[in-house]
Every structure is written in structure tokens, then in C-alpha cells.
Design a protein around this motif. Sequence first.
Motif, PDB file in Angstrom:
ATOM      1  N   LEU A 160      -1.517  -8.504   1.520  1.00  0.00           N
ATOM      2  CA  LEU A 160      -1.841  -7.091   1.390  1.00  0.00           C
ATOM      3  C   LEU A 160      -1.196  -6.351   2.551  1.00  0.00           C
ATOM      4  O   LEU A 160      -1.499  -6.628   3.722  1.00  0.00           O
ATOM      5  CB  LEU A 160      -3.350  -6.871   1.412  1.00  0.00           C
ATOM      6  CG  LEU A 160      -3.840  -5.417   1.550  1.00  0.00           C
ATOM      7  CD1 LEU A 160      -3.368  -4.575   0.369  1.00  0.00           C
ATOM      8  CD2 LEU A 160      -5.354  -5.376   1.681  1.00  0.00           C
ATOM      9  N   ALA A 216      -1.131  -2.853   4.175  1.00  0.00           N
ATOM     10  CA  ALA A 216      -1.978  -1.669   4.134  1.00  0.00           C
ATOM     11  C   ALA A 216      -1.149  -0.396   4.025  1.00  0.00           C
ATOM     12  O   ALA A 216       0.044  -0.369   4.362  1.00  0.00           O
ATOM     13  CB  ALA A 216      -2.860  -1.621   5.378  1.00  0.00           C
ATOM     14  N   ALA A 217      -1.798   0.664   3.583  1.00  0.00           N
ATOM     15  CA  ALA A 217      -1.135   1.959   3.454  1.00  0.00           C
ATOM     16  C   ALA A 217      -0.539   2.386   4.790  1.00  0.00           C
ATOM     17  O   ALA A 217      -1.150   2.208   5.852  1.00  0.00           O
ATOM     18  CB  ALA A 217      -2.124   3.004   2.959  1.00  0.00           C
ATOM     19  N   SER A 218       0.671   2.930   4.729  1.00  0.00           N
ATOM     20  CA  SER A 218       1.404   3.488   5.875  1.00  0.00           C
ATOM     21  C   SER A 218       1.820   2.454   6.920  1.00  0.00           C
ATOM     22  O   SER A 218       2.304   2.829   7.992  1.00  0.00           O
ATOM     23  CB  SER A 218       0.594   4.605   6.552  1.00  0.00           C
ATOM     24  OG  SER A 218       0.355   5.666   5.645  1.00  0.00           O
ATOM     25  N   ALA A 219       1.650   1.168   6.632  1.00  0.00           N
ATOM     26  CA  ALA A 219       2.110   0.133   7.560  1.00  0.00           C
ATOM     27  C   ALA A 219       3.632   0.083   7.579  1.00  0.00           C
ATOM     28  O   ALA A 219       4.293   0.427   6.591  1.00  0.00           O
ATOM     29  CB  ALA A 219       1.549  -1.224   7.164  1.00  0.00           C
ATOM     30  N   ALA A 252       3.433  -3.409  11.775  1.00  0.00           N
ATOM     31  CA  ALA A 252       2.327  -4.069  11.079  1.00  0.00           C
ATOM     32  C   ALA A 252       1.978  -5.386  11.766  1.00  0.00           C
ATOM     33  O   ALA A 252       2.852  -6.167  12.139  1.00  0.00           O
ATOM     34  CB  ALA A 252       2.693  -4.323   9.640  1.00  0.00           C
ATOM     35  N   GLY A 287       0.796  -1.219   0.000  1.00  0.00           N
ATOM     36  CA  GLY A 287       0.000   0.000   0.000  1.00  0.00           C
ATOM     37  C   GLY A 287       0.828   1.268   0.000  1.00  0.00           C
ATOM     38  O   GLY A 287       2.030   1.272   0.297  1.00  0.00           O
ATOM     39  N   ARG A 295      -1.477  -4.378   8.865  1.00  0.00           N
ATOM     40  CA  ARG A 295      -1.614  -2.932   8.925  1.00  0.00           C
ATOM     41  C   ARG A 295      -1.055  -2.419  10.238  1.00  0.00           C
ATOM     42  O   ARG A 295      -0.906  -3.173  11.198  1.00  0.00           O
ATOM     43  CB  ARG A 295      -3.074  -2.524   8.780  1.00  0.00           C
ATOM     44  CG  ARG A 295      -4.017  -3.174   9.774  1.00  0.00           C
ATOM     45  CD  ARG A 295      -5.452  -2.652   9.649  1.00  0.00           C
ATOM     46  NE  ARG A 295      -5.979  -2.798   8.315  1.00  0.00           N
ATOM     47  CZ  ARG A 295      -6.624  -3.884   7.887  1.00  0.00           C
ATOM     48  NH1 ARG A 295      -6.775  -4.921   8.684  1.00  0.00           N
ATOM     49  NH2 ARG A 295      -7.088  -3.944   6.662  1.00  0.00           N
ATOM     50  N   ALA A 318       3.669   2.546   2.635  1.00  0.00           N
ATOM     51  CA  ALA A 318       4.104   1.446   3.505  1.00  0.00           C
ATOM     52  C   ALA A 318       5.625   1.311   3.470  1.00  0.00           C
ATOM     53  O   ALA A 318       6.284   1.703   2.499  1.00  0.00           O
ATOM     54  CB  ALA A 318       3.458   0.133   3.073  1.00  0.00           C
ATOM     55  N   THR A 370      -3.284 -10.062   5.531  1.00  0.00           N
ATOM     56  CA  THR A 370      -3.407  -8.602   5.473  1.00  0.00           C
ATOM     57  C   THR A 370      -2.799  -8.037   6.748  1.00  0.00           C
ATOM     58  O   THR A 370      -3.175  -8.443   7.845  1.00  0.00           O
ATOM     59  CB  THR A 370      -4.873  -8.165   5.367  1.00  0.00           C
ATOM     60  OG1 THR A 370      -5.430  -8.638   4.130  1.00  0.00           O
ATOM     61  CG2 THR A 370      -4.995  -6.640   5.406  1.00  0.00           C
TER      62      THR A 370
END
Length: 214
Positions: A191, A193-196, A213, A175, A209, A178, A207
Motif C-alpha cells: 500500500l 499512501a496518498a501523496s507519498a 516514502a 494512493g 507513506r 502518490a 505500507t
Amino acid sequence: MSEDIIVVGAGGFGRETLDVIAAINAAAPAPVWNVLGVVDDGLSPIHGERLAARGIPHLGGIEELRARFPSCRYVVGIGSPSVRGRLSAMIDSWGGRAATLVHPAAVIGTQVTIGEGAVLCGGAQISTNVELGRHVHVNPGAIVGHDCRLEDHVSVNPGAIISGDVRIESGTLIGAGAVILQLLVVGGGALVAASACVTKDVPRGATVRGVPAR
């Protein structure tokens, strides 16, 4: 002489891919690519308007173009790794030949291999001794560190940072923004996640995050 190319997907990344093609043509002494148009099975009105505004025709659905793929190059401009994998396999079975597109403003290090169908956007930075598989997408501002291996159909979204000696297995999406720390493995179909911030290996299909993370 320019080579004909079809872009699969009229969404955001499909149109970013058109920008990459335009930049390649602008930087070359003569145009490298002749865009025949875009194929999209579910063209939305807004995407149709945005294609029309830039003078790019919608050629129809992918099955309608089956007979044309063997006579030109293609690139799948769809962000989803799983959809990209399915469509590229289908087009290859029809005799399609994937194009590799590298924006002139991407920074590519030494001893880098880039698979067919890969798209590297402007501002992407690829360090030394990196291997990018088939149909990998590296978005604007993403950084791939030294000695990394990104397998087929991986997507690295804008601003993501992959540190040195990381392996990203096939079909994984990283993301936006990340960070993957060095010496890790991110399993296939995962996956991030964004900014993980990934600090340990990620299992296949997981997934994750957050910071760190989980």
C-alpha cells in the motif's frame, strides 16, 4: 448488438464504472454494453438510493447471480485489490467472462496491452509499451509512464503518477496523488499512501507513506 454486462459493487468505484460504460456507449455508433444491473452483497441505503436515481437495478447478492454470470460479461467495480481478486476468481470459476472497459477520454499510447477486467477511467494517461494485468483499475487523472508493468488487481488511485519502467506487483494499491519514481519495483500487496513519493523499492506487503516514502 450490445452485450449484457453486470457490475459487481455499488460503491463509489462501481458507480464510476457505470459512468465509463455510459461514456463508451455514448461514443459508439450503437450501444456496446447493456447494463443488466449491479450486484452487491452489502448494499447500503445510500448506495441503493444512488443506483435508483440513475435507474440501475440492484440484482441482489453475488451468490444469487451465480447462474447468470456465464451468459454475460462482468466487471468488478470494487477499489480494494484483495476483494477484487477474490471475487473475480470466484466468478471466473463459475464460467464468468470479464469485460475490459476503457473510457473514451483515456489516453492510450502505442504497444499497450490491457488485461481482461481492467477499468481505465476518463483522464487516465497510459504511455507507450505498458502492460496492464487483469482487473487493474486506473482512476481519473492517473498517469502510467513508459515501459511499466502493472500486474493483476493493481489499483492506481486518482492523480497518482507512476514513472517510467516501474513494476507494480499484483494486489498493490497506489494512493491518490502518490508518485513512484522510475526503475522501481513495488512488491505485491503493498500500500502506497496518498501523496507519498516512492524513491526506492517497496517490499511485498509493506505500507509506505510520506516524502520520501518510508
